[in-house]
Design an enzyme around this catalytic site. Sequence first.
Site: not given
Length: 656
Positions: A448-449
């Site tokens: 996600h990051e």
Amino acid sequence: MADNQNNKPKKKIGFYWIYIVLIAFFIGSMVFSGTNSAKEITMTELTKMLKEQDIEKIDLVNGKTAEIYLNEQGMKKYFPNEAPHSYGKSPNYTLTTTESRLYTKVDEAQEGMSNPVEITPVERHNWVGEIVSWVLPLLLILGFWILIMRRMGGGSGMGGGQIFNIGKSKAQLYDQEKDNKTTFKDVAGLEEAKEEVMEIVDFLKNPNRYTRLGGKIPKGVLLVGPPGTGKTLLAKSVAGEANVPFFSISGSDFVEMFVGVGASRVRDLFSQAKAKSPCIIFIDEIDAIGRARGKNLMSGGNDERESTLNQLLTEMDGFGTNSGVIVLAATNRADILDKALMRAGRFDRQIYVELPDLNGRREIFEVHMRGLKLGKDVDKEFLAKQTPGFSGADIANVCNEAALIAARRNKESIEKQDFLDAIDRIVGGLEKKNSVITPSEKKVIAFHEAGHATTSWMLEHAHPLVKVTIVPRGKALGAAWYLPDERQITTKEQMYHEMIATLGGRAAEQVIFGQISTGALNDLEKVSKQAHAMVMYYGLDEQIGNVSYYDSTGQQEYSFQKPFSEKTAEKIDEEVRKLIEGAYQEALRILNEHKEGLTQLANKLIDKEVIFTDDLVNIFGERPWKHEERVFAKREEEKPEENNEQTYNPDNTTIA
Ligand code: ADP
């Protein structure tokens, strides 16, 4: 801090007198009513005594208690040890009965006797007891009332807390002689604002210079700006520079449960101030009372606030222009203030105190670093660049927090890293090193990051990345930290690119795992707000056109009606959805194209937990776009003519 109310020694009248009075009553009533120690007898015994003629007299007290007095013969018989002449002084026996029964029995017993004993009815009042039973509840009610009054009248400067003080103003008085003096030296940045208030200092110091030519000295100055930008500080420094007394009060201090109290506090404040003139009254958060009148029709019960405001208006009109009282007020919402308050003659001047820019922040760092032991590597300009969107209060907090962090690490001086950690902590919250996260969750967070990082790296106008971490902090499980550009205006493309980068996290989950998770709530909220703002406020959407439904007066909050038709509402929804969907598709496209880099980045994140710009350069190569840096300048930079107050701030949050 010196406090005007506490200057004079105060006699404290406690509650003790109430207790003393109560105890006295009880003792008194017991003494008076408890003297009767005569023995209670039965009717048979009485009849027997009557028959034997041992009785002197019978008193019937209040129709229910017979008090029986023996005669000499009776005394000898029943109390042989007592002096015989003591008969008839106090009753020897009592008998509780009804009036009619007593009469019948006594008559029966003495039938045919030559001189029968008479019954004398006696009315007797136990005054003390009766008074106690009346007064006690009254006293209790009174005591309770005083207690409540003390509670309400309490708070600052009311010490003794008499009910009569409820209408007194709660303003604190800072005496320049005794208290620490705040001067302009303590206020960093805010050059324009300082210049404006400098004049007020001059008004107070040399009023004649201005009035000589017939000019009038302003009565009120309104400081407008977001919280923590130094409004209170500025007001205090004015008082410090002018060397005059400074009354400080918060708008909400006028508000009380009772109608009329606010107005009376305003009156009291002004009369106190006039007695100390020349002086400054500072009203913080004036919107608590200064909100436009008669708008909030729904809630009713505004009369109190309105009458307080009316009183303030009258007072500001009332005092002569040369009486030497200047009112400074602070608010962060000038738009909702009553127009009457803002008209010339009351708050004739408005000073905007904005969030500090790059230069301002550097100067604020300088002010707050004065007392700190700094390491050699601390660079104020670097720190100023790292803290966009921070207010003066935030920066003061960073400095303090850095000092604490350095102390915890047993350092001799505060170093750059301590400041950076303090900034991280203030922006993101506390690091949670012990959160329990499963390896598969960690993988999702890492991708996600990495998705945010990759998309923003590939987009020209996305904010430059500083670092990416998957160490949970505050509520966030991971974070990509950006250095937001302090733009004065934002183009449609810039906003769109930011939206794509924000959606990059969810898109990465989709691209890698083929499924999405709840982890993107924050991102979605941010993107939705931004898309709404683009369509509804900034007129950046082609279908809706150059229309803005932004309401700078804040009145729409109270209305049930939308300023557009159902049809437009549908269209807005449709456009917002289209905008977000477009951005999402674009994010998917970028990530599919750079799937390999994304995976490398995510793996590195899982491995190291924190990665910096250099790691991204290693994977993706340098960004082709040169970031236009804002430079430290000495006040020459020109701002475009724009009212920053009403600009929707595309959220300076550094966490995505
Ligand atoms: P406001 O009244 O605008 O909410 P304050 O004046 O109470 O904010 O500011 C809070 C604290 O922030 C101050 O005590 C000071 O330490 C710091 N601060 C804010 N602005 C500045 C500034 N321009 N220069 C120095 N310190 C500042």
